[in-house]
Each structure stands twice: as C-alpha cells, then as structure tokens.
Write a protein that holds these residues in place. Structure first.
Motif, PDB file in Angstrom:
ATOM      1  N   LEU A  24       0.816  -1.213   0.000  1.00  0.00           N
ATOM      2  CA  LEU A  24       0.000   0.000   0.000  1.00  0.00           C
ATOM      3  C   LEU A  24       0.854   1.270   0.000  1.00  0.00           C
ATOM      4  N   LEU A  25       2.044   1.209   0.608  1.00  0.00           N
ATOM      5  CA  LEU A  25       2.853   2.405   0.828  1.00  0.00           C
ATOM      6  C   LEU A  25       3.216   3.156  -0.455  1.00  0.00           C
ATOM      7  N   PRO A  26       3.654   2.489  -1.546  1.00  0.00           N
ATOM      8  CA  PRO A  26       3.965   3.273  -2.759  1.00  0.00           C
ATOM      9  C   PRO A  26       2.771   4.047  -3.295  1.00  0.00           C
ATOM     10  N   TRP A  27       1.578   3.479  -3.212  1.00  0.00           N
ATOM     11  CA  TRP A  27       0.386   4.184  -3.699  1.00  0.00           C
ATOM     12  C   TRP A  27       0.021   5.334  -2.788  1.00  0.00           C
ATOM     13  N   VAL A  28       0.271   5.193  -1.488  1.00  0.00           N
ATOM     14  CA  VAL A  28       0.017   6.291  -0.556  1.00  0.00           C
ATOM     15  C   VAL A  28       0.960   7.454  -0.853  1.00  0.00           C
ATOM     16  N   VAL A  29       2.250   7.135  -1.100  1.00  0.00           N
ATOM     17  CA  VAL A  29       3.226   8.186  -1.432  1.00  0.00           C
ATOM     18  C   VAL A  29       2.857   8.850  -2.755  1.00  0.00           C
ATOM     19  N   PHE A  30       2.475   8.051  -3.756  1.00  0.00           N
ATOM     20  CA  PHE A  30       2.090   8.599  -5.061  1.00  0.00           C
ATOM     21  C   PHE A  30       0.869   9.506  -4.927  1.00  0.00           C
ATOM     22  N   GLY A  31      -0.137   9.052  -4.187  1.00  0.00           N
ATOM     23  CA  GLY A  31      -1.328   9.876  -3.977  1.00  0.00           C
ATOM     24  C   GLY A  31      -1.005  11.158  -3.227  1.00  0.00           C
ATOM     25  N   GLY A  32      -0.103  11.063  -2.250  1.00  0.00           N
ATOM     26  CA  GLY A  32       0.296  12.253  -1.507  1.00  0.00           C
ATOM     27  C   GLY A  32       0.996  13.263  -2.396  1.00  0.00           C
ATOM     28  N   LEU A  33       1.853  12.771  -3.312  1.00  0.00           N
ATOM     29  CA  LEU A  33       2.529  13.680  -4.233  1.00  0.00           C
ATOM     30  C   LEU A  33       1.534  14.347  -5.182  1.00  0.00           C
ATOM     31  N   LEU A  34       0.543  13.576  -5.644  1.00  0.00           N
ATOM     32  CA  LEU A  34      -0.483  14.171  -6.504  1.00  0.00           C
ATOM     33  C   LEU A  34      -1.277  15.241  -5.751  1.00  0.00           C
ATOM     34  N   LEU A  35      -1.574  14.976  -4.480  1.00  0.00           N
ATOM     35  CA  LEU A  35      -2.307  15.961  -3.695  1.00  0.00           C
ATOM     36  C   LEU A  35      -1.465  17.214  -3.461  1.00  0.00           C
TER      37      LEU A  35
END
Ligand SMILES: [Zn+2]
Length: 73
Positions: A24-35
């Motif tokens: 889950l962590l890579p998608w959380v980081v990716f989503g955070g960068l998009l936000l």
C-alpha cells in the motif's frame, strides 16, 4: 434456476483480505505527491512561483482557491 440460487446461498460469504502496508505504501506516497501538486496549483501557481505562463491555471482553479481560503483578489 431456483436450485442455483439455493446453491449460491449455501456458500459462505467471501472474507475481505487486508492489503499489506508494504504493497500500500507506494500508492500512498504517489497519492500524496499528486495531492501536493494539486495543492501547489491551487494555492501557489501565481506570480513568482508560476510554472505555467499566463493566468490559465489560476482561472481554472479559481473556485478552489476561494473554497480553501487562499488569498486571491
Ligand atoms: Zn479570486
């Protein structure tokens, strides 16, 4: 037809399996960068920090600026 309904009703319900944090962590980081990128375009894409010349991005996110309370005009 009704026999199939009874057969499926007799099966135990599928249990959801939790997603491991490692996956889950890579998608959380990716989503955070998009936000953060969206927050930049809404809040700071103007003036000295402008990446895109002109007022196109500012006008596009103008309602979002007012909704989030960023100073505008
Ligand atoms: Zn405004």
């Amino acid at each position: 037809m009704t026999q199939a309904v009874f057969d499926s009703a007799a099966q135990p319900a599928a249990q959801p399996t939790p997603i491991p944090l490692r996956e889950l962590l890579p998608w959380v980081v990716f989503g955070g960068l998009l936000l953060l990128l969206a927050l930049y375009f809404v809040g700071a894409e103007q003036g000295a920090t402008s990446l895109v010349p002109g007022m196109y991005v500012h006008e596009f996110v103008h309602d979002g600026r007012h909704l989030l309370g960023f100073p505008c005009h």
